[in-house]
Design a protein around this motif. Structure first.
Motif, short mmCIF file in Angstrom:
data_model
loop_
_atom_site.label_atom_id
_atom_site.label_comp_id
_atom_site.label_asym_id
_atom_site.label_seq_id
_atom_site.Cartn_x
_atom_site.Cartn_y
_atom_site.Cartn_z
N ALA A 12 33.12 35.01 29.43
CA ALA A 12 33.89 35.85 28.57
C ALA A 12 33.78 35.37 27.27
N LEU A 13 33.77 33.79 27.15
CA LEU A 13 33.70 33.15 25.93
C LEU A 13 32.42 33.09 25.08
N ARG A 18 33.98 38.16 21.47
CA ARG A 18 35.17 37.78 22.08
C ARG A 18 35.67 36.22 22.02
N LEU A 19 34.87 35.47 21.65
CA LEU A 19 35.24 34.02 21.24
C LEU A 19 36.02 34.01 19.85
N ALA A 20 35.60 35.02 18.79
CA ALA A 20 36.45 35.20 17.71
C ALA A 20 37.89 35.52 18.07
N GLN A 54 39.31 43.61 27.18
CA GLN A 54 39.51 43.82 28.64
C GLN A 54 38.72 42.46 29.53
N ALA A 55 37.42 42.35 28.75
CA ALA A 55 36.80 41.10 29.62
C ALA A 55 37.66 39.93 29.48
N LEU A 56 38.19 39.57 28.27
CA LEU A 56 39.00 38.16 28.00
C LEU A 56 40.14 38.45 29.12
N GLY A 57 40.89 39.52 29.19
CA GLY A 57 41.95 39.78 30.19
C GLY A 57 41.57 39.57 31.70
N ARG A 58 40.51 40.12 32.01
CA ARG A 58 39.65 40.03 33.59
C ARG A 58 39.47 38.24 33.70
N ALA A 59 39.18 37.49 32.69
CA ALA A 59 39.00 36.17 32.74
C ALA A 59 40.18 35.49 32.76
N GLY A 60 41.32 36.16 32.39
CA GLY A 60 42.74 35.33 32.67
C GLY A 60 42.84 34.79 31.21
N LEU A 61 42.12 34.68 30.35
CA LEU A 61 42.56 33.98 28.95
C LEU A 61 43.37 34.92 28.22
N SER A 78 48.70 29.88 30.50
CA SER A 78 48.16 29.14 31.75
C SER A 78 46.85 29.52 32.27
N GLY A 79 46.38 30.58 31.89
CA GLY A 79 44.89 30.90 32.11
C GLY A 79 43.84 29.95 30.89
N THR A 80 44.37 29.70 29.83
CA THR A 80 43.68 28.92 29.00
C THR A 80 43.64 27.23 29.58
N ARG A 81 44.84 26.93 29.81
CA ARG A 81 44.73 25.60 30.34
C ARG A 81 44.16 25.52 31.66
N GLU A 82 44.06 26.38 32.48
CA GLU A 82 43.38 26.28 33.79
C GLU A 82 41.85 25.92 33.56
N LEU A 83 41.26 26.66 32.59
CA LEU A 83 39.93 26.73 32.06
C LEU A 83 39.58 25.44 31.38
#
Length: 110
Positions: A12-13, A18-20, A54-61, A78-83
């Motif tokens: 996703a990133l 999406r990164l921006a 939606q792609a960032l959401g599916r990735a949990g970010l 929490s998704g960001t911390r997990e990654l």
């Protein structure tokens, strides 16, 4: 976090838009923003913007929340911390010489 989930986050990133978007949501966390607000500065159609979100959401970010007829997006801490934890713990084997980890700062943040 499983390796499969981490790959979804990294994929996703891997796209510049999406990164921006992720960086923009990190900068304004914990505030939420509509897709229209997030689209400022990008020359892409609304449907493409929605697909990126939606792609960032599916990735949990990021998280999406419906407010009336609008979707509001925000960082999913929490998704960001997990990654990030997966990258540091599983890939770099928690080696301070590779990641510059400050154990005192990490303990404080937990």
């Amino acid at each position: 976090m499983t390796a499969c989930n981490a790959l979804a986050g990294f994929a996703a990133l891997a796209h510049p838009v999406r990164l921006a978007l992720f960086r923009r949501l990190c900068d304004q966390a914990p505030e939420r923003a509509s897709a229209g607000e997030l689209a400022h500065g990008f020359d892409i159609p609304p449907s493409t913007m929605t697909g990126h979100l939606q792609a960032l959401g599916r990735a949990g970010l990021i998280k999406a929340e419906r407010r009336s007829r609008f979707m509001l997006y925000s960082l999913n801490p929490s998704g960001t911390r997990e990654l990030v934890s997966f990258l540091v713990d599983e890939c770099c084997h928690n080696r301070p010489d590779l990641v510059g980890k400050d154990n005192a700062a990490l303990a404080e943040a937990s």
